[in-house]
Write an enzyme that holds these catalytic residues in place. Structure first.
Site, PDB file in Angstrom:
ATOM      1  N   PHE A 223      -4.119   3.272  15.338  1.00  0.00           N
ATOM      2  CA  PHE A 223      -4.586   4.197  14.295  1.00  0.00           C
ATOM      3  C   PHE A 223      -5.664   3.512  13.477  1.00  0.00           C
ATOM      4  O   PHE A 223      -5.695   2.283  13.391  1.00  0.00           O
ATOM      5  CB  PHE A 223      -3.407   4.632  13.413  1.00  0.00           C
ATOM      6  CG  PHE A 223      -2.581   5.686  14.096  1.00  0.00           C
ATOM      7  CD1 PHE A 223      -1.756   5.347  15.155  1.00  0.00           C
ATOM      8  CD2 PHE A 223      -2.676   7.011  13.726  1.00  0.00           C
ATOM      9  CE1 PHE A 223      -1.034   6.315  15.830  1.00  0.00           C
ATOM     10  CE2 PHE A 223      -1.957   7.991  14.391  1.00  0.00           C
ATOM     11  CZ  PHE A 223      -1.130   7.645  15.448  1.00  0.00           C
TER      12      PHE A 223
ATOM     13  N   LYS B  50      -9.431  -3.804  20.326  1.00  0.00           N
ATOM     14  CA  LYS B  50      -7.979  -4.011  20.354  1.00  0.00           C
ATOM     15  C   LYS B  50      -7.371  -3.610  21.697  1.00  0.00           C
ATOM     16  O   LYS B  50      -6.148  -3.516  21.830  1.00  0.00           O
ATOM     17  CB  LYS B  50      -7.315  -3.241  19.207  1.00  0.00           C
ATOM     18  CG  LYS B  50      -7.798  -3.682  17.812  1.00  0.00           C
ATOM     19  CD  LYS B  50      -6.832  -3.330  16.701  1.00  0.00           C
ATOM     20  CE  LYS B  50      -7.411  -3.697  15.337  1.00  0.00           C
ATOM     21  NZ  LYS B  50      -6.414  -3.708  14.266  1.00  0.00           N
TER      22      LYS B  50
ATOM     23  N   LYS C  13     -13.000  -0.218  17.544  1.00  0.00           N
ATOM     24  CA  LYS C  13     -11.601  -0.673  17.456  1.00  0.00           C
ATOM     25  C   LYS C  13     -10.856  -0.430  18.769  1.00  0.00           C
ATOM     26  O   LYS C  13     -10.048  -1.250  19.198  1.00  0.00           O
ATOM     27  CB  LYS C  13     -10.901   0.066  16.321  1.00  0.00           C
ATOM     28  CG  LYS C  13     -10.075  -0.827  15.442  1.00  0.00           C
ATOM     29  CD  LYS C  13      -9.685  -0.162  14.153  1.00  0.00           C
ATOM     30  CE  LYS C  13     -10.581  -0.570  13.011  1.00  0.00           C
ATOM     31  NZ  LYS C  13     -10.183  -0.026  11.726  1.00  0.00           N
TER      32      LYS C  13
ATOM     33  N   ASN D 153       0.858  -1.197   0.000  1.00  0.00           N
ATOM     34  CA  ASN D 153       0.000   0.000   0.000  1.00  0.00           C
ATOM     35  C   ASN D 153       0.888   1.239   0.000  1.00  0.00           C
ATOM     36  O   ASN D 153       2.102   1.135   0.252  1.00  0.00           O
ATOM     37  CB  ASN D 153      -0.936  -0.039   1.218  1.00  0.00           C
ATOM     38  CG  ASN D 153      -0.152   0.005   2.518  1.00  0.00           C
ATOM     39  OD1 ASN D 153       0.493   1.002   2.830  1.00  0.00           O
ATOM     40  ND2 ASN D 153      -0.161  -1.098   3.264  1.00  0.00           N
TER      41      ASN D 153
ATOM     42  N   ASP E  26      -3.140  -6.783   5.577  1.00  0.00           N
ATOM     43  CA  ASP E  26      -3.934  -7.733   6.357  1.00  0.00           C
ATOM     44  C   ASP E  26      -3.825  -9.157   5.829  1.00  0.00           C
ATOM     45  O   ASP E  26      -4.105 -10.109   6.530  1.00  0.00           O
ATOM     46  CB  ASP E  26      -5.402  -7.294   6.366  1.00  0.00           C
ATOM     47  CG  ASP E  26      -5.583  -6.020   7.186  1.00  0.00           C
ATOM     48  OD1 ASP E  26      -4.915  -5.902   8.232  1.00  0.00           O
ATOM     49  OD2 ASP E  26      -6.362  -5.149   6.775  1.00  0.00           O
TER      50      ASP E  26
ATOM     51  N   PRO F 277      -1.046 -11.827  10.861  1.00  0.00           N
ATOM     52  CA  PRO F 277      -1.380 -11.549  12.270  1.00  0.00           C
ATOM     53  C   PRO F 277      -1.711 -10.074  12.450  1.00  0.00           C
ATOM     54  O   PRO F 277      -1.141  -9.220  11.771  1.00  0.00           O
ATOM     55  CB  PRO F 277      -0.070 -11.900  13.012  1.00  0.00           C
ATOM     56  CG  PRO F 277       0.999 -11.898  11.976  1.00  0.00           C
ATOM     57  CD  PRO F 277       0.355 -12.210  10.670  1.00  0.00           C
TER      58      PRO F 277
HETATM   59  O1  C5P Z   1      -8.109  -3.094  11.994  1.00  0.00           O
HETATM   60  P1  C5P Z   1      -7.332  -2.004  11.338  1.00  0.00           P
HETATM   61  O2  C5P Z   1      -6.345  -2.489  10.314  1.00  0.00           O
HETATM   62  O3  C5P Z   1      -8.142  -0.857  10.823  1.00  0.00           O
HETATM   63  O4  C5P Z   1      -6.486  -1.379  12.562  1.00  0.00           O
HETATM   64  C1  C5P Z   1      -5.550  -0.401  12.359  1.00  0.00           C
HETATM   65  C2  C5P Z   1      -4.576  -0.410  13.504  1.00  0.00           C
HETATM   66  O5  C5P Z   1      -4.101  -1.737  13.763  1.00  0.00           O
HETATM   67  C3  C5P Z   1      -3.329   0.389  13.193  1.00  0.00           C
HETATM   68  O6  C5P Z   1      -2.859   0.924  14.412  1.00  0.00           O
HETATM   69  C4  C5P Z   1      -2.393  -0.656  12.615  1.00  0.00           C
HETATM   70  O7  C5P Z   1      -1.029  -0.292  12.755  1.00  0.00           O
HETATM   71  C5  C5P Z   1      -2.733  -1.881  13.440  1.00  0.00           C
HETATM   72  N1  C5P Z   1      -2.603  -3.157  12.713  1.00  0.00           N
HETATM   73  C6  C5P Z   1      -1.614  -4.065  13.068  1.00  0.00           C
HETATM   74  N2  C5P Z   1      -1.508  -5.268  12.415  1.00  0.00           N
HETATM   75  C7  C5P Z   1      -2.368  -5.589  11.415  1.00  0.00           C
HETATM   76  C8  C5P Z   1      -3.368  -4.686  11.026  1.00  0.00           C
HETATM   77  C9  C5P Z   1      -3.457  -3.467  11.694  1.00  0.00           C
HETATM   78  O8  C5P Z   1      -0.817  -3.756  13.968  1.00  0.00           O
HETATM   79  N3  C5P Z   1      -2.234  -6.747  10.786  1.00  0.00           N
END
Ligand code: C5P
Length: 403
Positions: free
Chosen positions: A328, A346, A342, A214, A283, A309
């Site tokens: 974030f 989280k 979130k 990305n 992801d 993960p």
């Molecule tokens: O669930 P989402 O991807 O929107 O969450 C975003 C947050 O989770 C960000 O802080 C990002 O750095 C973290 N994240 C992570 N590992 C992933 C996906 C997101 O640490 N695989």
């Protein structure tokens, strides 16, 4: 050129005084002056006689340095000669072996050495000299003495020096001197804290030359890392593949894939006080494969992606009570509701959410518009701001909620 993510508005109106001594690197003091002025930090300067063999006071004056000092007994000198005492920091760059020796021994035989002797605030020294002069026992002894007195020492770099020798003696890069000066001007309210950040994108290779990723540039994470380091924290940045300058005061662990980022973060986080997860982690990842390069041939290419993960959810989910996590969220819709869920899901202390696809916000932008929400139910919407300013405010917020 100082990168934009080093430019924190919070320093507007501060004042530094620059001492310039007789080294071929004296011209770099002009770049340093410009960098401070760009940030609306006022710059005064004192040039020694030897410095004026390399650069002129006119050059500093033309850039906007004021007051300007040269000779203590110059005709028409209408400033108090110890006036730099009111500056917020005194930076000597480049510093010759001579000025380092004078400072270490309290000599005051010209205007700059008098001003330094009388200066009550933070002093930083960035030497530049021939490597043999630098290695001389007398210089090394003087350098150690300055360190023992609390002077900020910015070690010279290794490489070729102007006189043809190779070794340690080149003036440290201007952006390092700049950032060390900002640190001297910063409140040390994160001193004693260990902060880990993830930043940038990850890359998931599906053959040996192609990857899924990305456009994250890691700027928001870099701003947070630098702001924390300026305020005294010990900072480790786990960086995905980004072209991004970070100051030497930040420990950098470069990684490529989400799984590498996860392993590095899982290794570092247990020793940290705060984890800040700005990385745009992929992801999903394509299946592991050792093909040199997929060849085109008309047939569709079907790959089954595996979930990666969730680094933040995993580490924050099992954090200790004395640890804090910041997450974030880039959201296409329902910013508030998604950020709030979130935050809970989280197990975060703070979430910083921004709308995607808005001009002046999100990926690769120097500015962002964010909604900030914490676990105590406090919530604020900030207007569009530079990412540097957002980073500074996030640490203010964390400090307000840290016993
Ligand atoms: O669930 P989402 O991807 O929107 O969450 C975003 C947050 O989770 C960000 O802080 C990002 O750095 C973290 N994240 C992570 N590992 C992933 C996906 C997101 O640490 N695989």
């Amino acid at each position: 050129m100082i990168p934009d993510h080093y430019l924190f508005d919070t320093f507007h109106g501060k004042r530094i005084h620059l001492g310039v001594t007789g080294s071929i690197a004296a011209y770099k003091a002009l770049d340093l002056t410009r960098a401070f002025l760009r940030l609306h930090i006022q710059v005064g300067a004192t040039l020694t006689d030897a410095a004026r063999k390399f650069v002129t006071d006119l050059s500093f004056g033309a850039l906007g340095a004021d007051p300007l000092f040269t000779d203590m007994f110059a005709e028409g000198m209408n400033y108090d000669h110890l006036e730099p005492a009111v500056a917020d920091a005194f930076v000597v760059a480049p510093a010759t072996a001579n000025i380092v020796a004078k400072m270490a021994n309290g000599l005051a035989d010209d205007l700059l050495s008098c001003q330094l002797l009388a200066y009550p605030g933070p002093v930083l020294v960035a030497p530049a000299m021939n490597p043999r002069m630098w290695q001389a026992p007398a210089t090394q002894h003087n350098w150690k003495t300055l360190g023992e007195r609390g002077v900020g020492r910015i070690e010279p770099d290794c490489g070729n020096v102007a006189c043809g020798d190779t070794g340690q003696g080149r003036l440290a890069p201007v952006d390092e001197i700049f950032i060390r000066t900002l640190a001297a001007l910063s409140p040390q309210d994160l001193r004693g804290k260990k902060v880990m950040l993830t930043l940038g994108p990850t890359r998931e290779y599906f053959d040996r030359v192609r990857f899924w990723s990305n456009p994250s540039t890691g700027i928001m994470g870099a701003c947070l890392a630098i702001a924390a380091a300026l305020r005294g924290a010990e900072v480790t940045a786990i960086t995905g593949p980004v072209e991004l300058a970070l100051p030497a005061m930040i420990r950098r662990i470069p990684v490529v894939s989400a799984r590498e980022m996860f392993e590095a973060a899982a290794d570092v986080f247990p020793s940290q006080d705060i984890g800040c997860f700005t990385a745009a982690v992929a992801d999903f990842r394509p299946p592991a494969c050792d093909i040199g390069k997929f060849k085109k041939g008309g047939a569709p290419l079907a790959l089954t992606f595996e979930p990666n993960p969730d680094i933040l959810a995993t580490l924050s989910g099992s954090k200790r009570q004395d640890q804090q996590t910041i997450g974030f969220a880039a959201e296409a819709q329902n910013l508030e509701a998604n950020a709030s869920s979130k935050l809970a899901r989280k197990n975060l202390d703070l979430i910083v959410a921004n709308p995607v696809d808005e001009p002046g916000a999100g990926f690769a932008s120097k500015t962002n518009r964010v909604l900030v929400m914490d676990r105590h139910g406090r919530q604020e919407s900030w207007p569009q701001l530079p990412k540097t300013e957002i980073a500074w405010r996030i640490w203010d917020w964390i400090l307000m909620n840290t016993p």
